[in-house]
Design a protein around this motif. Sequence first.
Motif, mmCIF file in Angstrom:
data_model
loop_
_atom_site.group_PDB
_atom_site.id
_atom_site.type_symbol
_atom_site.label_atom_id
_atom_site.label_comp_id
_atom_site.label_asym_id
_atom_site.label_seq_id
_atom_site.Cartn_x
_atom_site.Cartn_y
_atom_site.Cartn_z
ATOM 1 N N LEU A 56 -3.227 26.276 34.584
ATOM 2 C CA LEU A 56 -2.823 25.504 33.399
ATOM 3 C C LEU A 56 -1.436 25.892 32.913
ATOM 4 O O LEU A 56 -0.808 25.134 32.166
ATOM 5 N N GLU A 57 -0.955 27.060 33.320
ATOM 6 C CA GLU A 57 0.386 27.476 32.898
ATOM 7 C C GLU A 57 1.480 26.849 33.747
ATOM 8 O O GLU A 57 2.664 27.001 33.439
ATOM 9 N N ASN A 58 1.091 26.157 34.796
ATOM 10 C CA ASN A 58 2.052 25.432 35.631
ATOM 11 C C ASN A 58 2.232 24.033 35.036
ATOM 12 O O ASN A 58 1.428 23.128 35.269
ATOM 13 N N LEU A 59 3.277 23.860 34.240
ATOM 14 C CA LEU A 59 3.475 22.611 33.499
ATOM 15 C C LEU A 59 3.563 21.408 34.430
ATOM 16 O O LEU A 59 2.990 20.348 34.136
ATOM 17 N N ASP A 60 4.260 21.549 35.557
ATOM 18 C CA ASP A 60 4.401 20.413 36.468
ATOM 19 C C ASP A 60 3.047 19.986 37.023
ATOM 20 O O ASP A 60 2.772 18.785 37.160
ATOM 21 N N GLU A 61 2.198 20.960 37.346
ATOM 22 C CA GLU A 61 0.870 20.638 37.868
ATOM 23 C C GLU A 61 0.040 19.902 36.819
ATOM 24 O O GLU A 61 -0.651 18.916 37.131
ATOM 25 N N VAL A 62 0.119 20.350 35.579
ATOM 26 C CA VAL A 62 -0.648 19.702 34.511
ATOM 27 C C VAL A 62 -0.086 18.317 34.213
ATOM 28 O O VAL A 62 -0.841 17.371 33.957
ATOM 29 N N LYS A 63 1.231 18.173 34.282
ATOM 30 C CA LYS A 63 1.839 16.846 34.082
ATOM 31 C C LYS A 63 1.331 15.856 35.136
ATOM 32 O O LYS A 63 1.054 14.692 34.829
ATOM 33 N N ARG A 64 1.221 16.325 36.371
ATOM 34 C CA ARG A 64 0.714 15.443 37.434
ATOM 35 C C ARG A 64 -0.730 15.038 37.155
ATOM 36 O O ARG A 64 -1.127 13.890 37.414
ATOM 37 N N ALA A 65 -1.498 15.965 36.596
ATOM 38 C CA ALA A 65 -2.886 15.647 36.249
ATOM 39 C C ALA A 65 -2.936 14.578 35.165
ATOM 40 O O ALA A 65 -3.731 13.624 35.243
ATOM 41 N N VAL A 66 -2.092 14.729 34.148
ATOM 42 C CA VAL A 66 -2.039 13.734 33.072
ATOM 43 C C VAL A 66 -1.608 12.376 33.624
ATOM 44 O O VAL A 66 -2.185 11.330 33.283
#
Length: 387
Positions: A56-66
Amino acid sequence: MNYIVISPYYPQNFQQFTIELHKQGVNVLGIGEEPYDQLDEPLKQALTEYFRVDNLENLDEVKRAVAFLFYKHGPIDRIESHNEYWLELDAALRTQFNIFGAKTEDLVKTKFKSEMKKYFQQAGVPVVPGKVIKKLTDIDQAVKEIKLPMIAKPDNGVGAAATYKLETSADVARFKDEWDQTTPYFFEQFVTSSDICTFDGLTDKDGNIVFCTTFDYAHTPLDLMIHKMDNSYYVLKEMDAKLRKYGERIVREFGMKERFFHIEFFRDGDDYIAIEYNNRPAGGFTIDVYNYAHSIDLYKNYASLVAGNGFEASNFEPLYCLAVSRRDNKHYQYSEEEILGKYQGQLKTVKRMPRAFAELQGDSLYMLTTDSRKELQQMIADFGATE
């Protein structure tokens, strides 16, 4: 309505937000690190979809999820965790996808103690003198201007973590030796009062307060950290008019919408000194403590508010509600069986504290209600008495 919950599994008591949103007809989508099979069954039933990320601290990964959830379910109306740790992530995602709620730029006034103080002053609420420390020479200037004793805290920090009490020149020298000189600190005048209270509550989407309450700490967060004392705090039946006035002014000045807030004050004689604005509910199981004190369900009411169905106020007189902890490795005068037997009529629940909070706050948390201030004080004494 599409509502993304960040970290829907942890903390466990916050799962109830997801469950109540689902009951209100909200399409709840989760993003978290835990495997889907690890989620509790009621949480699974409340989530339309769960997107697992590695970090969850990987902003790019979470952005892709959103982005994936946006593509699959349509525009996202809310992103929220209610968790101190993820406040900046929540805000970054709202900023990236232009979603209602606090954006990254809005967090400046709630992240930095120096910025909070400016807003407290604009609200006309008493504060103590303070100064941001960014280099060694700032320290001597702060000592000269503010004078010892002082409290030194990271300007961007949570609670009492990495806090120093500077009473002597030796304390100042120790701080200079230990400070990494890269973390800005905020020095402020030490307040002799150990009486800390709060103004807590919830605002609607227009920023109006729909619920507010107050609780007192039996021990300061700094004492908990330094002396490993048992955590103990209690919601009050009534709120002082001056505290309410200060709290309402601060909430209006900070301008947060559809959010819980947790504001801490020193009680100074018949006045109050603002300490800190937290852009979230108080931590741990405190929402449950509010609920027991006010005979209300804030998980349900928050969900109703978000869904556009309003807030249902309680029709019951408030009670004192005590939250008091015990540590597994301490020897108490009364066993758990004895103490719970004595207060079985007042006991509401017993919770095991998550490992992340146990070292600071204790291992088991007990919640009890009473309409008597005298009995409240006796409860605190009985639970804390050691051999």
